[in-house]
Design an enzyme around this catalytic site. Structure first.
Site, PDB file in Angstrom:
ATOM      1  N   ARG A   1       6.061   9.255  34.050  1.00 34.88           N
ATOM      2  CA  ARG A   1       5.177   8.320  32.811  1.00 34.88           C
ATOM      3  C   ARG A   1       6.848   7.954  32.097  1.00 34.88           C
ATOM      4  O   ARG A   1       7.503   8.974  31.743  1.00 34.88           O
ATOM      5  CB  ARG A   1       4.385   9.035  32.051  1.00 34.88           C
ATOM      6  CG  ARG A   1       3.763   8.318  30.827  1.00 34.88           C
ATOM      7  CD  ARG A   1       2.930   7.011  31.268  1.00 34.88           C
ATOM      8  NE  ARG A   1       1.590   7.722  31.815  1.00 34.88           N
ATOM      9  CZ  ARG A   1       0.661   7.142  32.682  1.00 34.88           C
ATOM     10  NH1 ARG A   1       1.014   5.941  32.706  1.00 34.88           N
ATOM     11  NH2 ARG A   1      -0.288   7.705  33.097  1.00 34.88           N
TER      12      ARG A   1
ATOM     13  N   VAL B   1      -8.663  -1.594  29.723  1.00 33.35           N
ATOM     14  CA  VAL B   1      -8.946  -2.676  30.713  1.00 33.35           C
ATOM     15  C   VAL B   1     -10.149  -3.265  30.739  1.00 33.35           C
ATOM     16  O   VAL B   1     -10.108  -4.672  31.026  1.00 33.35           O
ATOM     17  CB  VAL B   1      -9.050  -1.593  32.143  1.00 33.35           C
ATOM     18  CG1 VAL B   1      -9.372  -2.236  33.251  1.00 33.35           C
ATOM     19  CG2 VAL B   1      -7.632  -0.747  32.299  1.00 33.35           C
TER      20      VAL B   1
ATOM     21  N   ASN C   1       0.596  -3.424  34.682  1.00 31.60           N
ATOM     22  CA  ASN C   1      -0.186  -2.638  35.237  1.00 31.60           C
ATOM     23  C   ASN C   1      -1.734  -3.007  34.611  1.00 31.60           C
ATOM     24  O   ASN C   1      -2.647  -2.515  35.230  1.00 31.60           O
ATOM     25  CB  ASN C   1       0.202  -1.094  34.808  1.00 31.60           C
ATOM     26  CG  ASN C   1       0.093  -1.088  33.429  1.00 31.60           C
ATOM     27  OD1 ASN C   1       1.263  -1.589  32.728  1.00 31.60           O
ATOM     28  ND2 ASN C   1      -0.530  -0.107  32.714  1.00 31.60           N
TER      29      ASN C   1
ATOM     30  N   CYS D   1      -3.276   1.240  39.913  1.00 30.10           N
ATOM     31  CA  CYS D   1      -2.181   0.220  39.570  1.00 30.10           C
ATOM     32  C   CYS D   1      -0.831   0.155  40.081  1.00 30.10           C
ATOM     33  O   CYS D   1      -0.432  -0.863  40.585  1.00 30.10           O
ATOM     34  CB  CYS D   1      -2.202   0.328  37.934  1.00 30.10           C
ATOM     35  SG  CYS D   1      -1.806   2.052  37.194  1.00 30.10           S
TER      36      CYS D   1
ATOM     37  N   HIS E   1       4.620  -1.464  34.884  1.00 25.81           N
ATOM     38  CA  HIS E   1       5.091  -0.484  35.700  1.00 25.81           C
ATOM     39  C   HIS E   1       6.103  -0.875  36.528  1.00 25.81           C
ATOM     40  O   HIS E   1       6.214  -1.993  36.951  1.00 25.81           O
ATOM     41  CB  HIS E   1       3.971   0.017  36.577  1.00 25.81           C
ATOM     42  CG  HIS E   1       2.811   0.729  36.104  1.00 25.81           C
ATOM     43  ND1 HIS E   1       2.893   1.247  34.727  1.00 25.81           N
ATOM     44  CD2 HIS E   1       1.493   1.468  36.447  1.00 25.81           C
ATOM     45  CE1 HIS E   1       1.766   1.682  34.641  1.00 25.81           C
ATOM     46  NE2 HIS E   1       1.029   1.912  35.226  1.00 25.81           N
TER      47      HIS E   1
ATOM     48  N   GLY F   1     -12.757  -1.025  25.862  1.00 22.18           N
ATOM     49  CA  GLY F   1     -11.283  -0.245  26.354  1.00 22.18           C
ATOM     50  C   GLY F   1     -10.255  -1.202  26.740  1.00 22.18           C
ATOM     51  O   GLY F   1     -10.303  -2.427  26.693  1.00 22.18           O
TER      52      GLY F   1
ATOM     53  N   GLY G   1      -1.020   2.424  31.038  1.00 27.08           N
ATOM     54  CA  GLY G   1      -1.835   3.224  32.063  1.00 27.08           C
ATOM     55  C   GLY G   1      -2.578   4.350  31.724  1.00 27.08           C
ATOM     56  O   GLY G   1      -3.618   4.838  32.596  1.00 27.08           O
TER      57      GLY G   1
ATOM     58  N   ARG H   1     -12.504   5.408  45.826  1.00 27.57           N
ATOM     59  CA  ARG H   1     -11.341   4.480  46.532  1.00 27.57           C
ATOM     60  C   ARG H   1     -11.297   5.120  47.778  1.00 27.57           C
ATOM     61  O   ARG H   1     -10.984   4.368  48.910  1.00 27.57           O
ATOM     62  CB  ARG H   1      -9.998   4.646  45.707  1.00 27.57           C
ATOM     63  CG  ARG H   1     -10.074   3.786  44.457  1.00 27.57           C
ATOM     64  CD  ARG H   1      -8.766   4.243  43.990  1.00 27.57           C
ATOM     65  NE  ARG H   1      -8.719   3.483  42.468  1.00 27.57           N
ATOM     66  CZ  ARG H   1      -7.803   3.667  41.351  1.00 27.57           C
ATOM     67  NH1 ARG H   1      -7.059   4.843  41.605  1.00 27.57           N
ATOM     68  NH2 ARG H   1      -7.870   3.169  40.444  1.00 27.57           N
TER      69      ARG H   1
ATOM     70  N   ARG I   1     -21.943   6.770  23.738  1.00 28.13           N
ATOM     71  CA  ARG I   1     -23.103   6.635  22.889  1.00 28.13           C
ATOM     72  C   ARG I   1     -22.779   6.059  21.500  1.00 28.13           C
ATOM     73  O   ARG I   1     -23.137   6.502  20.495  1.00 28.13           O
ATOM     74  CB  ARG I   1     -23.659   8.099  22.335  1.00 28.13           C
ATOM     75  CG  ARG I   1     -24.261   8.763  23.746  1.00 28.13           C
ATOM     76  CD  ARG I   1     -24.744  10.007  23.441  1.00 28.13           C
ATOM     77  NE  ARG I   1     -25.492  10.669  24.734  1.00 28.13           N
ATOM     78  CZ  ARG I   1     -26.048  11.827  24.746  1.00 28.13           C
ATOM     79  NH1 ARG I   1     -25.999  12.635  23.725  1.00 28.13           N
ATOM     80  NH2 ARG I   1     -26.467  12.487  26.003  1.00 28.13           N
TER      81      ARG I   1
ATOM     82  N   GLN J   1       6.194   4.541  35.141  1.00 29.13           N
ATOM     83  CA  GLN J   1       4.930   4.150  34.674  1.00 29.13           C
ATOM     84  C   GLN J   1       4.590   4.033  33.048  1.00 29.13           C
ATOM     85  O   GLN J   1       4.775   5.111  32.437  1.00 29.13           O
ATOM     86  CB  GLN J   1       3.579   4.702  35.347  1.00 29.13           C
ATOM     87  CG  GLN J   1       3.662   4.714  36.944  1.00 29.13           C
ATOM     88  CD  GLN J   1       2.631   5.259  37.350  1.00 29.13           C
ATOM     89  OE1 GLN J   1       2.842   5.740  38.583  1.00 29.13           O
ATOM     90  NE2 GLN J   1       1.314   5.183  36.815  1.00 29.13           N
TER      91      GLN J   1
END
Length: 332
Positions: A235, A15, A315, A129, A242, A13, A160, A100, A40, A156
């Site tokens: 957004r 990130v 970001n 972020c 960002h 991905g 993101g 978090r 999978r 943003q």
């Protein structure tokens, strides 16, 4: 630093792949690197630092001997596996929002609250972020002048929302320029040439999940539950980086020269604030850079204790991959 075994879940991905590149770029002492997909998908390969690595579907038993495990696989995956991975001896650095706000999980920005890592129980949360870049600037000011309240509006980038979102912005922009329209997939509304004042779901009081994250996480990171935080998350049709308009109220009178000096000396912060030369932070200039940039510094003309500023950061780097790797560096 001691060499560590490193695993990345969600390695293909946006990130996760950036985490791998960041580890190599910063010379993290890797004894062994294992890359996993979170679903999978079939086994594949990816290149990191000029070397080819297999990417295999995640399985708890495939992690091997304890090391550092980065999770870039989303909240549902983290809620299912993060504590299991930590219980098996790995130190988990989770990029999702799943833990978090958990009392037993530190939420860490290394330049701001490194002490919160002490006594971790094998699971550390990487903040949101947009929260990261804001507290990078607020923290040094709060230490000197005492922070009372923050009002922030975010601008943003689509990065993101992941790789599919960046592709959608490109495709939809091209379609609009050609006089065509395409149905949105990554967003509920079209993002090309538009701004969407919604990131995540709305709650019963009209706040979005992204706004709640900024409000709650800021207090936890700064270690001050009394700070007022109000956020509006938007957004915008920018690929990466960002931006934030921040209005902050402090306990004592501010001096703009001292504000600039304080920020210029803060780790990871760069002041770009020369209106006469038309210099201020913009995402197009900040993408691919590690710093958090701040400019448009102005005192509220009606209050010497309030400051207006403009904050920009990549970001995907400081807002995600870089911050996670910095946490790992502190643990090594």
């Amino acid at each position: 630093m001691t060499e560590r075994r490193v695993s990345i879940v969600g390695a293909t991905g946006l990130v996760g792949s950036e985490m791998a590149r960041t580890l190599v770029r910063r010379g993290f002492p890797i004894k062994e690197l294992r890359l996993f997909s979170s679903g999978r998908t079939r086994e594949s390969e990816t290149t990191v630092g000029g070397r080819s690595f297999p990417v295999v579907p995640f399985a708890l038993e495939a992690l091997g001997e304890p090391g550092i495990c980065f999770l870039a696989a989303g909240g549902d995956f983290a809620r299912r596996y993060a504590r299991q991975i930590a219980a098996s001896g790995h130190v988990v650095i989770d990029n999702s929002s799943a833990f978090r706000m958990a009392d037993d999980v530190p939420l860490v920005v290394p330049e701001v609250n490194p002490g919160h890592l002490a006594g971790h129980r094998g699971l550390v949360a990487n903040p949101n972020c947009s929260t990261i870049q804001m507290v990078m600037v607020l923290a040094p000011l709060a230490r000197r002048w005492g922070l009372k309240k923050v009002v922030v509006s975010t601008y943003q980038a689509v990065a993101g929302a992941g790789l599919a979102a960046t592709g959608e912005l490109a495709a939809h922009s091209q379609a609009r320029l050609e006089g065509r329209t395409l149905a949105p997939r990554a967003f509920l509304r079209e993002i090309a040439f538009n701004v969407i004042p919604r990131i995540d779901a709305f709650d019963s009081e009209g706040w979005t999940g992204e706004e709640r994250k900024m409000m709650n996480e800021t207090r936890k990171i700064l270690g001050d539950r009394s700070v007022g935080v109000v956020a509006t998350a938007v957004r915008v049709p920018v690929f990466r980086g960002h931006s934030e308009s921040v209005y902050a109220q402090f306990a004592r009178d501010l001096n703009l020269t001292e504000v600039r000096r304080t920020l210029a000396s803060a780790a990871g912060v760069e002041v770009v604030d020369d209106p006469a030369a038309d210099k201020y932070p913009m995402p197009i200039d900040c993408a691919g850079k590690e710093q958090t940039f701040v400019g448009r510094l102005r005192l509220d003309p009606e209050s010497p204790r309030a400051l207006c500023m403009w904050i920009v950061s990549d970001n995907v780097w400081k807002g995600a991959a870089l911050n996670a790797v910095q946490i790992a560096e502190m643990l090594t």
